[in-house]
Enzyme design. Structure first.
Site, short mmCIF file in Angstrom:
data_model
loop_
_atom_site.label_atom_id
_atom_site.label_comp_id
_atom_site.label_asym_id
_atom_site.label_seq_id
_atom_site.Cartn_x
_atom_site.Cartn_y
_atom_site.Cartn_z
N ASP A 18 37.32 -24.77 22.80
CA ASP A 18 36.48 -23.68 23.27
C ASP A 18 35.46 -23.40 22.17
O ASP A 18 35.66 -23.77 21.01
CB ASP A 18 37.36 -22.45 23.54
CG ASP A 18 36.54 -21.19 23.76
OD1 ASP A 18 35.66 -21.22 24.64
OD2 ASP A 18 36.77 -20.20 23.03
N ASP A 27 32.93 -20.05 21.78
CA ASP A 27 32.86 -18.66 21.32
C ASP A 27 34.25 -18.09 21.08
O ASP A 27 35.12 -18.14 21.96
CB ASP A 27 32.11 -17.81 22.34
CG ASP A 27 30.66 -18.26 22.48
OD1 ASP A 27 29.82 -17.76 21.72
OD2 ASP A 27 30.39 -19.12 23.34
N ASP A 65 40.69 -18.95 22.97
CA ASP A 65 40.93 -17.54 22.62
C ASP A 65 40.86 -16.58 23.79
O ASP A 65 41.13 -15.39 23.62
CB ASP A 65 39.89 -17.09 21.58
CG ASP A 65 38.52 -16.83 22.21
OD1 ASP A 65 38.00 -15.70 22.08
OD2 ASP A 65 37.98 -17.75 22.85
#
Length: 273
Positions: free
Chosen positions: A8, A10, A212
């Site tokens: 991922d 960001d 996240d």
């Protein structure tokens, strides 16, 4: 030995200033030197990601728009899904009880009728920008996803409205606390990574992944090794308690973990050391 690493962006690979840190870049190059396939799995647009990777001097396969597009290292389109035209039309003509701004992703860019320059801060590296337009003037076909941006509680209430009206015709996920995304049914990073793995003659068991947010859930839960960032949304940690939690994005936690994995894969990892 894992053969593919999916990241991922960001809140995971990128630091808080939306850059890939030096230690992280070094770790990525080490993975490539060790024969690993890099894949960047993100909610960002393909054009945005190409700018980031070009600026950073790294390349890899791309899963963009939260799984709505899959491209190879040369930018060739391998797979994709769009929202049904009738759903796009329904969303745009319905007066939802919300002040959330609406953003639409298409192959040719990011479109919105909400002019907020602050939204561009996350895209300085790539110079990717939204295109101001009347959303009802856009074609109803060829739309990857629709994003709603507002404070989290307002989006949580909007999500209930959307699901009540659309049932199981689309999927919804939070890619950040202030961003709710509407995706084609069955479209997520995990499903896209599975299709990419098949294209590469791999299985998800051959993959490791880092994330996240809730848009990473399917990917993290299905790969051979899923790693959750220390700064991850609490809901993600609660729903995937079996997965290891590593360092935070602002501390280049991915790099810290990879350095350990590359040098001492047989030893127990701790983000504190």
């Amino acid at each position: 030995m894992y053969r593919l690493a999916a990241f991922d962006m960001d809140g995971t690979l990128l630091m808080r200033d939306h850059r890939i840190g030096g230690a992280t870049l070094n770790a990525l190059h080490q993975l490539v030197d060790n024969g690993m396939i890099l894949t960047f799995a993100t909610g960002r647009h393909y054009l945005d990601m190409k700018g980031i990777l070009s600026h950073s001097g790294i390349n890899g396969y791309l899963i963009t728009g939260n799984g709505t597009r899959v491209c190879d290292m040369d930018g060739m389109h391998l797979d994709g899904m769009d929202l049904p035209a009738e759903l796009v039309e329904f969303v745009l003509r319905t007066p939802w009880q919300t002040n959330a701004s609406i953003h639409i992703f298409r192959d040719d860019g990011w479109f919105t009728d909400y002019n907020d320059p602050a939204l561009l801060a996350a895209h300085k590296t790539s110079s990717f920008q939204f295109q101001l337009t009347a959303l009802d003037a856009l074609p109803k076909t060829g739309n990857h996803k629709i994003c709603f941006i507002a404070p989290h509680q307002e989006l949580a209430e909007l999500k209930i409205q959307l699901e009540q009206h659309m049932g199981d015709q689309a999927d919804f996920c939070f890619s950040a606390v202030d961003c709710l995304e509407m995706l084609p049914r069955g479209c997520n990073k995990g499903a896209a990574l599975e299709r990419l793995s098949h294209h590469l003659d791999l299985t998800l068991a051959d993959c490791m992944a880092f994330g996240d947010a809730m848009n990473d859930k399917e990917m993290l839960s299905r790969v051979g090794r899923g790693l959750v960032m220390g700064n991850a949304l609490p809901q993600l940690k609660q729903e995937l308690p079996q997965l290891q939690v590593i360092g935070r994005c602002e501390e280049q936690g991915v790099a810290h973990y990879l350095q350990h994995w590359l040098s001492s894969p047989h030893l127990t990892y701790s983000p504190e050391f």
